[in-house]
Design an enzyme around this catalytic site. Structure first.
Site, mmCIF file in Angstrom:
data_model
loop_
_atom_site.group_PDB
_atom_site.id
_atom_site.type_symbol
_atom_site.label_atom_id
_atom_site.label_comp_id
_atom_site.label_asym_id
_atom_site.label_seq_id
_atom_site.Cartn_x
_atom_site.Cartn_y
_atom_site.Cartn_z
ATOM 1 N N HIS A 238 62.409 34.113 10.378
ATOM 2 C CA HIS A 238 63.545 33.876 10.481
ATOM 3 C C HIS A 238 64.727 35.383 11.307
ATOM 4 O O HIS A 238 65.256 35.903 10.574
ATOM 5 C CB HIS A 238 64.365 34.147 9.138
ATOM 6 C CG HIS A 238 63.410 35.022 8.253
ATOM 7 N ND1 HIS A 238 63.274 36.396 8.663
ATOM 8 C CD2 HIS A 238 62.136 34.719 7.208
ATOM 9 C CE1 HIS A 238 62.451 36.884 7.619
ATOM 10 N NE2 HIS A 238 61.417 35.977 6.935
ATOM 11 N N LYS B 26 68.912 43.562 -1.978
ATOM 12 C CA LYS B 26 69.910 42.745 -2.139
ATOM 13 C C LYS B 26 69.732 42.272 -4.398
ATOM 14 O O LYS B 26 70.866 42.197 -4.616
ATOM 15 C CB LYS B 26 69.487 41.060 -1.795
ATOM 16 C CG LYS B 26 70.398 40.519 -2.517
ATOM 17 C CD LYS B 26 70.407 38.508 -1.748
ATOM 18 C CE LYS B 26 68.686 38.294 -2.167
ATOM 19 N NZ LYS B 26 68.767 37.924 -3.200
#
Length: 902
Positions: free
Chosen positions: A149, A569
């Site tokens: 990614h 996160k």
């Protein structure tokens, strides 16, 4: 005037200033040539306005007046102009690192810090004996893992232009170069800049998995492939200099990749991409071996009348003449008396046969190829050929031992929910996912152990999972066991999640009947709660008799992957860091009790918010025993390019990494009697930080605020990778992937993912434990001090004035949310400075501080322009493609300037 800022006026930086001035002038000249003098003057006007704003502490509105309302095409060009400048400066800074490395190598005074010579010198001073060091070398293994990614999808043609600029700058290290040669260097740089300006940074088409494979392959098969032997040579030289020993060097290094195997949330990845990636990697590495073998054949021209060769080599030569008669016929008669050249030509024929799957004469293992090459090396050494070619052969042996017949191991990853869905279909049990972990474990036992078989069904997901394991079985038989890496389970929470993989693997035919499953299964603990519960999960797993039988077949070594991105996160940077540290300590204790080895796979990202940062401080502050000679860590996005894009820097990065692993393994930080109380305090600080962070991201209206106050909608439209940017319709922060989450906050210059919640935690800690207690932790506990250093760097990169301008895009949500951001930022800066005893951020890192200060005025115009463009693009209902292109140029430019994305 040249398009450039002032450059750092620090010791040893004069050559850097010269390079920046030289390339900056070329960028200005190129802009005037490509876009006209009027455009260049516009760029210069914006540049001087940005500098004046910073010097005189003017409001952001000063820049906004100069940039607002600009035509989309001109705005795109302006952003690209600043981005081109930053690209050139970044190149100059990387080349300066090469220059400084050479300066150290020429100096007799002391080795370069964190070099292998420096590390071995330190270890010897700490009492490490030669025998102890050699013993640890046999256990040491470093494996960078290139993930699928990327946040930087730069075209290969632009990467090659950058390398051309690097070569020209490095050539100029030679003071004897003539004026004509220097002019030719400048012409090559100017050509690369001009042709790069005329090339789009990325394709407008969403990258496929194959495109991602080619991107990662650029680094693996070029810079990295070339420099691997040099790493071993530097270690051998350091051993000789420090300890006076020369020992056979074990394999210390390998590489892995997720490209083509990371199925988690990516419907484009599956059995077909697994097969295609492994086939492509095999083809690439064999092509490199063929090229190198052909080069050795030209080099090793020794003739039988001049030098003897070993009988074993002559016997191998005769065998290969019989096995490859067509290739033997093509050998020129005048080369018949050159045994090394002849054998290498026939080795090339066998490599060519290896391209064809199941060719009876192809190489079936890396040992066969390495054995042929070692036969040549030994014959050369035994007959006065150590300096007549043996060295070159040994370099290829190093590459073969490192890259095998597969280039890089392929990891596979999938979400535990997908496994449960497949098992539900295979068992005809719609309630499978809702059953208790204990019930699922009991039902999985016969399927995981091989006592019973799951019957195939027509359901799509079950068939997809079956085909994945069939592809892994085929690849293992075709390319060897080394070609397959770990099978990683995202969102793993119970022992049943791991047993599910064994059951599905048997269903897919990966295991021969009656034999264990030939696969290392690694649960991935991602969220703060998952990390907290990981010890219980591992304890249950190791208590399971079926799994312990499997683990015994894998050498009693259990892999665990730690997720730095999603934990950050989920809970903020402090809760994430402490959760990761605490989980490692507790998992190691459980593994020790069970009598097994535990190896950690660190899922680090590029930014500090996602576990990025310097490797040596990170490893030296990790829990004692957590490294133990093994480092497996993800590399992704712009980090791959920064670390591995230039050969000399790729070598330096690997040298630092191997050195850090040696230091953390042989002499980890000493046992500290105060650490128990420090840990108790950290529990409180972590909980306080997480509570404050969650209160912010769970606040009513947060999702709407985030989507308005950051360019997340632009990032979602960018063609960065084959993987969707979010898992599902965004209901909360949990539905967004970690990379675009960090990327968005970085773009708006608040970078709150790297600090929010910390200030409140430190303030609470000072009130509860006393400020002196926190100062002691910051001074004496490497875990805490390293965390504060990383946060300090993030704070120094923030610009709250520009972040506020972005925040105003959120309308009525701006005031309540930004007030919280401003307050927490001030609180965090205050406490970081107090605990470090500093008057200003980065007081102890003047080079980094000055670099950030000098870059900021050149990043600011792209940020302010981005705000204006966002407002206009959203007003067009996000339908104006010209504005979108300009926005993408701004995003790319800010990333170049900050040298950070996600």
């Amino acid at each position: 005037m040249p398009f450039q800022p002032d450059t750092p006026d620090l010791p040893h930086d004069a050559p850097l200033r010269e390079d920046v001035s030289r390339i900056g002038a070329m960028v200005g000249q190129m802009l005037a040539e490509q876009r006209g003098e009027a455009f260049f003057e516009k760029v210069e006007a914006v540049r001087t306005t940005a500098i004046r704003r910073r010097r005189e502490d003017e409001p952001v509105a000063l820049l906004d007046r100069a940039l607002s309302g600009m035509q989309a095409e001109e705005a795109e060009a302006l952003a690209r102009a600043f981005a081109t400048y930053f690209q050139a400066v970044n190149i100059a800074e990387r080349v300066h690192r090469i220059r400084r490395r050479r300066d150290y190598q020429r100096s007799d005074s002391h080795p370069q810090p964190e070099s292998l010579l420096d590390v071995l010198t330190r270890l010897k001073a700490q009492g490490v004996t030669a025998a102890e060091l050699v013993d640890w070398l046999g256990r040491l293994h470093v494996e960078p893992v290139f993930t699928a990614h990327p946040t930087e999808a730069v075209r290969r043609s632009l990467l090659e232009k950058e390398q051309a600029i690097v070569r020209s700058l490095v050539d100029n290290f030679d003071p004897t170069r003539t004026p004509q040669e220097r002019k030719e260097d400048d012409d090559r740089i100017f050509m690369a800049l001009s042709s790069g300006w005329q090339t789009a940074e990325a394709s407008p088409v969403q990258p496929t998995v194959q495109d991602e494979h080619h991107h990662v392959g650029f680094y693996l098969a070029n810079p990295i492939y070339r420099i691997v032997p040099a790493l071993y040579e530097q270690l051998a030289d350091a051993l000789q200099q420090v300890y006076g020993i020369a020992v056979p060097m074990p394999r210390l290094l390998s590489f892995a990749t997720w490209v083509g195997g990371d199925m988690d949330g990516n419907p484009n990845v599956g059995a077909d991409t697994i097969a295609a990636s492994l086939a492509s990697q095999r083809a690439h590495v064999i092509e490199h071996y063929e090229e190198d073998v052909a080069g050795l054949a030209r080099l090793l021209s020794q003739t039988e009348g001049r030098v003897a060769v070993s009988p074993e080599l002559l016997a191998r030569l005769e065998d290969y003449r019989e096995r490859f008669p067509e290739a033997a016929k093509k050998i020129r008669p005048r080369h018949a008396d050159m045994p090394y050249r002849t054998l290498l030509t026939l080795i090339g024929a066998r490599l060519e046969a290896t391209h064809e799957d199941d060719h009876p004469e192809g190489y079936t293992s890396v040992d066969e190829l390495a054995g042929d090459l070692e036969l040549i090396a030994h014959s050369l050494i035994d007959h006065h050929g150590l300096h007549a070619g043996a060295y070159a052969v040994q370099r290829l042996v190093r590459r073969v031992r490192t890259f095998g017949l597969h280039l890089a191991r392929l990891d596979v990853r999938q979400d535990s929910q997908v496994h449960d869905d497949a098992l539900a279909a295979l068992q005809g049990d719609a309630d499978w996912g809702q059953r208790s972990p204990a019930e699922r474990v009991e039902k999985l036992h016969p399927f995981a152990s091989g006592e019973q078989a799951l019957a195939p069904v027509e359901e799509e997901n079950a068939q997809r999972m079956r085909s994945v394991f069939q592809a892994l079985g085929t690849a293992r038989r075709r390319y060897g066991a080394e070609a397959i890496g770990l099978y990683i389970i995202s969102m793993a929470r119970t022992a049943a999640d791991v047993l599910a993989v064994l059951a599905l693997a048997r269903h897919g035919g990966l295991a021969v009947e009656g034999e264990p499953v030939p696969l290392d299964v690694a649960p991935l603990f991602e969220t703060v709660d998952d990390l907290k519960n990981a010890p219980a999960t591992l304890r249950a797993l190791l208590a399971d008799p079926v799994y312990r039988t499997h683990l015994a077949s894998r050498g009693d070594r259990q892999w665990v992957m730690l997720g730095y991105s999603d934990s950050g996160k989920d809970g903020g940077t402090l809760a994430s860091r402490w959760g990761l540290q605490r989980a490692q300590v507790e998992l190691l204790d459980i593994a020790h009790e069970a009598g097994i080895q535990l190896a950690f796979f660190h899922g680090r990202g590029g930014s500090a918010s996602r576990g990025g940062g310097r490797m040596t401080p990170a490893l030296m502050s990790s829990p004692r025993g957590s490294v133990a000679g093994v480092l497996r860590v993800t590399e992704q996005g712009e980090v791959i390019h920064r670390k591995y894009g230039i050969r000399a820097l790729a070598l330096r990065n690997l040298e630092q990494t191997v050195g850090a692993v040696l230091r953390a393994s042989l002499r980890p930080r000493e046992v500290e009697s105060r650490e128990d109380i420090w840990r108790e305090r950290m529990h409180v600080l972590s909980a306080t930080s997480r509570k404050h962070y969650r209160a912010f991201v769970d606040r009513e209206g947060f999702v709407e605020y985030f989507r308005a106050a950051t360019p997340i909608d632009v990032i979602e439209r960018m063609t960065l990778g084959s993987r969707p940017s979010r898992r599902r319709s965004m209901r909360g922060v949990q539905d967004l992937r970690a990379i675009p989450w960090v990327f968005s906050w970085t773009q708006c210059r608040s970078i709150l993912t790297g600090w929010y919640g910390l200030g409140t935690a430190l303030e609470h800690g000072a009130a509860e434990f006393g400020e002196a207690a926190l100062v002691e932790m910051a001074r004496d506990w490497s875990f805490f001090s390293n965390m504060l250093d990383d946060v300090e760097m993030v704070l120094a990169k923030c610009d709250l004035a520009i972040a506020e301008a972005f925040s105003t895009l959120a309308g009525e949500l701006h005031a309540p949310f930004f007030a919280l951001i401003r307050e927490e930022f001030a609180r965090t800066c205050h406490w970081v400075l107090r605990l470090k005893g500093s008057d200003e951020l980065l007081q102890d890192s003047p080079r980094l501080a000055q670099s950030i200060r000098l870059r900021n005025p050149y990043v600011d115009p792209m940020s302010v322009l981005q705000i204006d463009l966002l407002r206009r693009w959203r007003a067009s209902d996000r339908g104006d493609e010209a504005l979108l292109r300009a926005l993408v140029a701004c995003v790319n430019g800010v990333s170049q300037g900050l040298q950070n994305t996600g």
